[in-house]
Design an enzyme around this catalytic site. Structure first.
Site, PDB file in Angstrom:
ATOM      1  N   ASP A 193      -3.876-114.780  52.435  1.00 42.49           N
ATOM      2  CA  ASP A 193      -2.795-113.792  52.329  1.00 42.49           C
ATOM      3  C   ASP A 193      -2.633-112.995  53.627  1.00 42.49           C
ATOM      4  O   ASP A 193      -3.345-113.217  54.610  1.00 42.49           O
ATOM      5  CB  ASP A 193      -3.077-112.895  51.111  1.00 42.49           C
ATOM      6  CG  ASP A 193      -1.816-112.390  50.437  1.00 42.49           C
ATOM      7  OD1 ASP A 193      -0.736-112.475  51.033  1.00 42.49           O
ATOM      8  OD2 ASP A 193      -1.932-111.884  49.304  1.00 42.49           O
ATOM      9  N   ASP A 247       7.148-112.439  47.009  1.00 42.92           N
ATOM     10  CA  ASP A 247       6.574-112.764  45.695  1.00 42.92           C
ATOM     11  C   ASP A 247       7.621-113.015  44.604  1.00 42.92           C
ATOM     12  O   ASP A 247       8.607-112.298  44.483  1.00 42.92           O
ATOM     13  CB  ASP A 247       5.669-111.615  45.218  1.00 42.92           C
ATOM     14  CG  ASP A 247       4.386-111.538  46.032  1.00 42.92           C
ATOM     15  OD1 ASP A 247       4.326-112.165  47.107  1.00 42.92           O
ATOM     16  OD2 ASP A 247       3.463-110.850  45.589  1.00 42.92           O
TER      17      ASP A 247
HETATM   18  C1  GAL Z   1       0.489-111.087  47.456  1.00 47.23           C
HETATM   19  C2  GAL Z   1       0.730-112.563  47.215  1.00 47.23           C
HETATM   20  C3  GAL Z   1       0.635-112.808  45.735  1.00 47.23           C
HETATM   21  C4  GAL Z   1      -0.738-112.385  45.239  1.00 47.23           C
HETATM   22  C5  GAL Z   1      -1.030-110.946  45.621  1.00 47.23           C
HETATM   23  C6  GAL Z   1      -2.453-110.537  45.324  1.00 47.23           C
HETATM   24  O1  GAL Z   1       0.545-110.803  48.803  1.00 47.23           O
HETATM   25  O2  GAL Z   1       1.984-112.930  47.717  1.00 47.23           O
HETATM   26  O3  GAL Z   1       0.888-114.169  45.459  1.00 47.23           O
HETATM   27  O4  GAL Z   1      -1.699-113.256  45.800  1.00 47.23           O
HETATM   28  O5  GAL Z   1      -0.808-110.736  47.001  1.00 47.23           O
HETATM   29  O6  GAL Z   1      -2.737-109.242  45.735  1.00 47.23           O
END
Ligand code: GAL
Length: 590
Positions: A193, A247
């Site tokens: 991430d 997301d």
């Molecule tokens: C976001 C990501 C999500 C999930 C989340 C967890 O940045 O795009 O899919 O992994 O973090 O905190």
């Protein structure tokens, strides 16, 4: 909710009718027969003998499939939740349908150290620098054993920054130690991430690259899922999958008051629209990740069907995100529809694209690994059941004539129909088909590709334009085609990344063209590539507007499919309007 209706009525189209004319015929009048001069003798179907191709080698020859904890469990996920999900993947039939990875998302790591907190948050790493886990994940290696024991694989999550988005231990400055720790635990997949990190693009590229190298250095086969929230050209060849958008949320469509309308950001339709722009980059071992599935998390099964169909036709990874312990039978059936999954997992690995819209209906098509076969999804984004829409075989990159049609949600053969089909799609639902017909007739003599039917066209912004520059938005919005001051009456106007595939059927000997940034382009840069059956025949190197025009003159002897690919040269897709001037193939007479 009414099931989608499909009526197969014979319509007669001339094979010579162009794509734009067909679109007009369908847009203005649902019965193209009224525009047709009458039946023509098409001869026997043309099929190629080089398909099906064998499955590619590598970690992700087809889009990865699995389940991820984030959408349903968030930061509160526990090892027991992961084990329970793994059990249900087996007992529900998901494993048999192809779901393989059981992915722990954010929440497994110890909280990010904060000495200023009261009481202070304890060290997130042990004395060797290895990441500590949250109390809910006492033993990840034991969890990996459990998952492997079921014949499944374990995925984990980390972040290139100092902490994850959920404020857990991040991998910055610990890349090698973390990669080795995951390998030692028996992890098979890493989602990486982008939170709490330096936003400098070069640092970002280096940090994602460093983790790829660290994973490789462990010697364990670990699928690398780049989660940088948008597409980055440097991710090609680095990850087996890369997110193209922010997301996902369990909302099918936006509303008209949103600046992006029904295709609002984060919604299923918004993500599909954004992901479509990168179709030219997808292929075996490198997939555009449209984010995890929200199937089973809407109020409405029809929306789940439409969502699943879109992800499958886009060859997106299929990573379920619903709480499997409360999965309804309808959701289970949607997630395990092996006919739809087969479209996603098709070994040819071409990402399907939007081929036309008519009112609220969007028609998507994907060439499959069998000659003369395409998958089709027709999605209704509107709130009203659609009027019927007619889709011709030529719009799918096939030849007019007879084709067999199968409905992939009804699991029913619909028989043989001629030239086109007509479907009615209820609100927020889909009709998904497999159409088995004939490849388009191959070029004979000297043929201008600006006017010749393609079998596939992906484009970064707006559609590929015939005989005009790309206007980057609607069909026909481009200027006359012109490179370095030289006008071209014929050619293809594209916007990187773009891939246009023509069928030559081993009947042609040379391909010639003049290429360059179009005079309508701005300060962008691109690279032109000419490929024959996957083999690079010619490349331009990086081209900017100031570089003027280049001539292409290559042998295409023995080539079944010619791919005209334009990639953006690392500075983003903005203003990358590129033109193929006078693209001509010299072919045999027969
Ligand atoms: C976001 C990501 C999500 C999930 C989340 C967890 O940045 O795009 O899919 O992994 O973090 O905190």
């Amino acid at each position: 909710m009414r099931p989608p209706m499909l009526s197969l009525r014979p319509v007669h189209l001339s094979v010579l009718v162009g794509v734009a004319a067909l679109a007009l015929a369908c847009g203005g009048n649902d019965d193209p027969a009224s525009h047709a001069p009458g039946p023509v003798d098409l001869g026997p179907p043309e099929l190629d003998d080089d398909l099906p191709r064998p499955l590619a080698e590598g970690r992700a020859p087809t889009p990865p499939m699995g389940w991820n904890s984030w959408n349903s469990f968030g930061i509160e996920v526990t090892a027991d939740d992961i084990k329970a999900a793994a059990d249900i993947i087996v007992s529900s039939g998901m494993k048999d349908a192809g779901y393989e990875y059981v992915n722990i998302d954010d929440g497994w790591g110890a909280p990010h150290e904060n000495p200023d907190a009261k009481p202070p948050i304890p060290a997130e790493r042990d004395e060797d620098g290895r990441p500590r886990t949250d109390a809910d994940f006492p033993d990840v290696a034991e969890l990996a054993d459990y998952v492997h024991g079921l014949g499944l694989k374990l995925g984990i999550y980390s972040d290139r920054g100092t902490e994850t988005c959920g404020h857990r231990v991040g991998s910055q400055d610990y890349t090698e130690i973390d990669a080795q720790t995951y390998a030692d635990w028996g992890v098979d997949y890493l989602k990486y991430d982008n939170c709490a990190a330096d936003e400098n693009e070069e640092v970002k590229r280096m940090q994602y690259g460093a983790m790829r190298e660290a994973l490789d250095a462990t010697g364990r086969d670990i699928v690398y899922s780049i989660c940088a929230w948008d597409f980055n050209e440097w991710g090609l060849g680095m990850g087996q999958l890369w997110r193209t958008t922010s997301d996902i949320i369990p909302t099918f469509a936006g509303d008209a008051s949103d600046p992006m309308g029904l295709e609002a950001e984060h919604t299923i339709l918004g993500i599909a629209k954004q992901n479509n722009a990168f179709a030219a980059y997808a292929g075996p071992n490198g997939w555009n990740d449209a984010d995890m599935l929200e199937v089973g998390r809407f109020g409405d099964d029809a929306e789940s069907r439409a969502h699943m169909s879109l992800w499958a036709i886009m060859a997106s990874p299929l990573i379920a995100g619903n709480d499997l312990s409360i999965m309804s039978e309808a959701t289970r059936e949607i997630l395990t529809n092996t006919e739809v999954i087969a479209v996603d997992q098709d070994a040819l690995g071409i990402q399907g694209v939007l081929v036309k819209t008519v009112g609220d209906l969007a028609v998507w098509a994907k060439p499959l690994n069998e000659s003369g076969v395409r998958a089709v999804a027709i999605v209704n984004k509107g709130l009203e059941p659609s009027p019927s829409v007619t889709v011709s075989w030529t719009e799918l990159g096939l030849r007019a004539g007879n084709a067999e049609v199968r409905d992939l949600w009804q699991h029913a053969d619909l028989g043989t129909t001629k030239d086109a089909f007509t479907a009615t799609v209820p609100s927020h639902d889909v009709v998904m088909l497999r159409v088995a017909g004939s490849e388009p007739t191959h070029p004979k003599g000297n043929v201008h590709l600006g006017d010749f039917p393609w079998i596939y066209a992906a484009n970064g912004l707006g559609p590929v334009e015939r005989n005009r520059a790309n206007g980057a938005s609607a069909a026909g919005d481009g200027m006359p085609l012109s490179i370095a001051g030289q006008p071209f009456a014929q050619g293809l106007g594209v916007s990187a990344p773009s891939s246009v595939i023509f069928r030559l059927a081993r009947n042609c000997s040379r391909f010639t063209a003049t290429v360059g940034m179009d005079d309508a382009a701005g300060q962008g840069s691109v690279e032109f590539h000419v490929l024959g059956d996957g083999e690079v025949l010619w490349e331009s190197g990086i081209v900017k507007k100031a570089d003027g025009a280049q001539s292409v003159d290559v042998s295409v002897e023995g080539v079944v499919r010619l791919k005209l690919l334009v990639t953006n040269a690392g500075d983003g897709p903005a203003l990358d309007r590129a033109s193929w001037g006078d693209p001509i193939v010299e072919c045999g007479p027969g």
